[in-house]
Scaffold this active site. Structure first.
Site, PDB file in Angstrom:
ATOM      1  N   ASP A  72       0.102  -1.410   0.496  1.00  0.00           N
ATOM      2  CA  ASP A  72      -0.069   0.054  -0.096  1.00  0.00           C
ATOM      3  C   ASP A  72       0.746   1.269   0.034  1.00  0.00           C
ATOM      4  O   ASP A  72       2.011   1.339   0.484  1.00  0.00           O
ATOM      5  CB  ASP A  72      -1.080   0.449   1.043  1.00  0.00           C
ATOM      6  CG  ASP A  72      -1.905   0.880   1.526  1.00  0.00           C
ATOM      7  OD1 ASP A  72      -2.983   1.118   1.126  1.00  0.00           O
ATOM      8  OD2 ASP A  72      -1.645   1.636   1.265  1.00  0.00           O
ATOM      9  N   ILE A  73       0.225   2.429  -0.926  1.00  0.00           N
ATOM     10  CA  ILE A  73       1.399   3.622  -0.978  1.00  0.00           C
ATOM     11  C   ILE A  73       1.497   3.830   0.211  1.00  0.00           C
ATOM     12  O   ILE A  73       2.601   5.097   0.442  1.00  0.00           O
ATOM     13  CB  ILE A  73       0.667   4.037  -2.418  1.00  0.00           C
ATOM     14  CG1 ILE A  73       2.108   5.269  -2.969  1.00  0.00           C
ATOM     15  CG2 ILE A  73      -0.073   5.391  -1.577  1.00  0.00           C
ATOM     16  CD1 ILE A  73       1.552   5.440  -4.485  1.00  0.00           C
TER      17      ILE A  73
ATOM     18  N   HIS B 266     -10.308  -4.936  -2.135  1.00  0.00           N
ATOM     19  CA  HIS B 266      -9.234  -5.502  -1.937  1.00  0.00           C
ATOM     20  C   HIS B 266      -8.872  -5.534   0.025  1.00  0.00           C
ATOM     21  O   HIS B 266      -9.674  -5.014   0.463  1.00  0.00           O
ATOM     22  CB  HIS B 266      -8.168  -4.327  -1.567  1.00  0.00           C
ATOM     23  CG  HIS B 266      -8.709  -2.948  -1.021  1.00  0.00           C
ATOM     24  ND1 HIS B 266      -9.156  -2.234  -2.180  1.00  0.00           N
ATOM     25  CD2 HIS B 266      -8.226  -2.225   0.346  1.00  0.00           C
ATOM     26  CE1 HIS B 266     -10.391  -0.664  -1.855  1.00  0.00           C
ATOM     27  NE2 HIS B 266      -9.645  -0.716  -0.451  1.00  0.00           N
TER      28      HIS B 266
ATOM     29  N   GLN C  74     -13.811   2.273   2.629  1.00  0.00           N
ATOM     30  CA  GLN C  74     -13.648   2.442   1.478  1.00  0.00           C
ATOM     31  C   GLN C  74     -13.114   3.845   0.262  1.00  0.00           C
ATOM     32  O   GLN C  74     -14.024   4.209   0.223  1.00  0.00           O
ATOM     33  CB  GLN C  74     -14.559   1.110   0.607  1.00  0.00           C
ATOM     34  CG  GLN C  74     -14.521   0.864  -0.983  1.00  0.00           C
ATOM     35  CD  GLN C  74     -14.474  -0.118  -1.056  1.00  0.00           C
ATOM     36  OE1 GLN C  74     -15.761  -1.085  -0.876  1.00  0.00           O
ATOM     37  NE2 GLN C  74     -14.467  -1.176  -2.604  1.00  0.00           N
TER      38      GLN C  74
ATOM     39  N   ASN D  12     -12.249  -3.242   3.543  1.00  0.00           N
ATOM     40  CA  ASN D  12     -13.293  -2.108   3.975  1.00  0.00           C
ATOM     41  C   ASN D  12     -14.345  -2.177   2.757  1.00  0.00           C
ATOM     42  O   ASN D  12     -14.124  -2.317   1.819  1.00  0.00           O
ATOM     43  CB  ASN D  12     -12.960  -0.695   4.221  1.00  0.00           C
ATOM     44  CG  ASN D  12     -11.713  -0.354   4.953  1.00  0.00           C
ATOM     45  OD1 ASN D  12     -12.289  -1.060   6.208  1.00  0.00           O
ATOM     46  ND2 ASN D  12     -10.416   0.207   5.074  1.00  0.00           N
TER      47      ASN D  12
ATOM     48  N   HIS E 163      -6.742  -5.509   3.447  1.00  0.00           N
ATOM     49  CA  HIS E 163      -5.237  -5.113   3.757  1.00  0.00           C
ATOM     50  C   HIS E 163      -4.530  -5.789   4.509  1.00  0.00           C
ATOM     51  O   HIS E 163      -4.988  -5.871   5.542  1.00  0.00           O
ATOM     52  CB  HIS E 163      -5.649  -3.179   4.390  1.00  0.00           C
ATOM     53  CG  HIS E 163      -6.386  -2.204   4.072  1.00  0.00           C
ATOM     54  ND1 HIS E 163      -5.697  -1.901   3.914  1.00  0.00           N
ATOM     55  CD2 HIS E 163      -7.574  -1.864   3.915  1.00  0.00           C
ATOM     56  CE1 HIS E 163      -6.613  -0.181   3.122  1.00  0.00           C
ATOM     57  NE2 HIS E 163      -7.126  -0.406   2.922  1.00  0.00           N
TER      58      HIS E 163
HETATM   59  P1  5GP Z   1      -9.835   1.403   1.206  1.00  0.00           P
HETATM   60  O1  5GP Z   1      -9.398   2.933   2.205  1.00  0.00           O
HETATM   61  O2  5GP Z   1     -10.205   1.667  -0.006  1.00  0.00           O
HETATM   62  O3  5GP Z   1      -9.738   0.517   1.913  1.00  0.00           O
HETATM   63  O4  5GP Z   1      -7.871   1.438   1.050  1.00  0.00           O
HETATM   64  C1  5GP Z   1      -7.610   1.847  -0.320  1.00  0.00           C
HETATM   65  C2  5GP Z   1      -5.903   1.951  -0.399  1.00  0.00           C
HETATM   66  O5  5GP Z   1      -5.211   2.085  -1.249  1.00  0.00           O
HETATM   67  C3  5GP Z   1      -5.232   2.952   0.793  1.00  0.00           C
HETATM   68  O6  5GP Z   1      -4.689   2.281   1.745  1.00  0.00           O
HETATM   69  C4  5GP Z   1      -4.323   3.806  -0.923  1.00  0.00           C
HETATM   70  O7  5GP Z   1      -3.217   4.285   0.200  1.00  0.00           O
HETATM   71  C5  5GP Z   1      -4.597   2.949  -1.972  1.00  0.00           C
HETATM   72  N1  5GP Z   1      -3.579   3.683  -2.366  1.00  0.00           N
HETATM   73  C6  5GP Z   1      -4.727   4.434  -3.198  1.00  0.00           C
HETATM   74  N2  5GP Z   1      -4.376   4.738  -4.629  1.00  0.00           N
HETATM   75  C7  5GP Z   1      -3.087   3.458  -5.035  1.00  0.00           C
HETATM   76  C8  5GP Z   1      -1.872   3.216  -5.004  1.00  0.00           C
HETATM   77  O8  5GP Z   1      -1.843   4.354  -6.492  1.00  0.00           O
HETATM   78  N3  5GP Z   1      -1.196   2.503  -5.652  1.00  0.00           N
HETATM   79  C9  5GP Z   1      -0.687   2.085  -4.027  1.00  0.00           C
HETATM   80  N4  5GP Z   1       0.144   1.047  -3.811  1.00  0.00           N
HETATM   81  N5  5GP Z   1      -1.735   2.299  -3.052  1.00  0.00           N
HETATM   82  C10 5GP Z   1      -2.468   3.083  -3.482  1.00  0.00           C
END
Ligand code: 5GP
Ligand code: ZN
Length: 137
Positions: free
Chosen positions: A31-32, A100, A94, A87, A102
């Site tokens: 995750d970035i 995805h 989300q 999420n 985590h």
């Molecule tokens: P969510 O908030 O939907 O559960 O998690 C999405 C995750 O995707 C976040 O933790 C965010 O840091 C990660 N993310 C968003 N854009 C990118 C990207 O371009 N590359 C990577 N490696 N992670 C990303």
């Protein structure tokens, strides 16, 4: 492939990612945001909005990969524990609408992952009704 989906773009190789696992159907990459060191995402290559849009069989296969990748992340980073979270929808945090999971290694209770389960006094009649309703689905 959904053209405006960032994770579909990662699957397609159109944007880079630090990959830690890949097979025909699944991909895992760092995750970035690295909420904790080793924070990893596991995704299906086939686009789905979130787990609720996937079949139990697809979700089962995804979690086989999650299990293996979580062990690999743990072996590499040696945390004290780990959280595995998916999420679903904005209300649940989300922000990327491609399924995805985590994987979050935990090193300290004072790290940057905040999860707060506020417990309530049990209402056993309500629990029984709710359990019956869920079991009947
Ligand atoms: P969510 O908030 O939907 O559960 O998690 C999405 C995750 O995707 C976040 O933790 C965010 O840091 C990660 N993310 C968003 N854009 C990118 C990207 O371009 N590359 C990577 N490696 N992670 C990303
Ligand atoms: Zn997608």
């Amino acid at each position: 492939m959904v053209s405006d989906c960032i994770f579909c773009k990662i699957v397609a190789g159109d944007i880079p990612a630090s990959k830690v696992y890949e097979d025909e159907h699944f991909l895992a990459f760092l995750d970035i945001s690295q909420v904790t060191a080793g924070h990893t995402l596991v995704i299906p290559k086939k686009h789905a909005r979130n787990l609720l849009e996937m079949t139990p069989n697809e979700t089962g296969e995804l979690f086989e990969v999650v299990s293996q990748v979580a062990k690999n992340v743990g072996n590499a980073t040696q945390p004290k524990g780990m959280n595995v979270i998916s999420n679903m929808e904005e209300i649940a945090g989300q922000s990327v609408f491609h399924t995805h999971v985590h994987i979050l290694p935990r090193y300290s209770q004072e790290d940057d992952l905040k999860i707060d389960f506020t417990a309530h006094e049990p209402d056993f009649d309500q629990l029984a009704r709710l359990a019956e309703l869920i079991a009947a689905q």
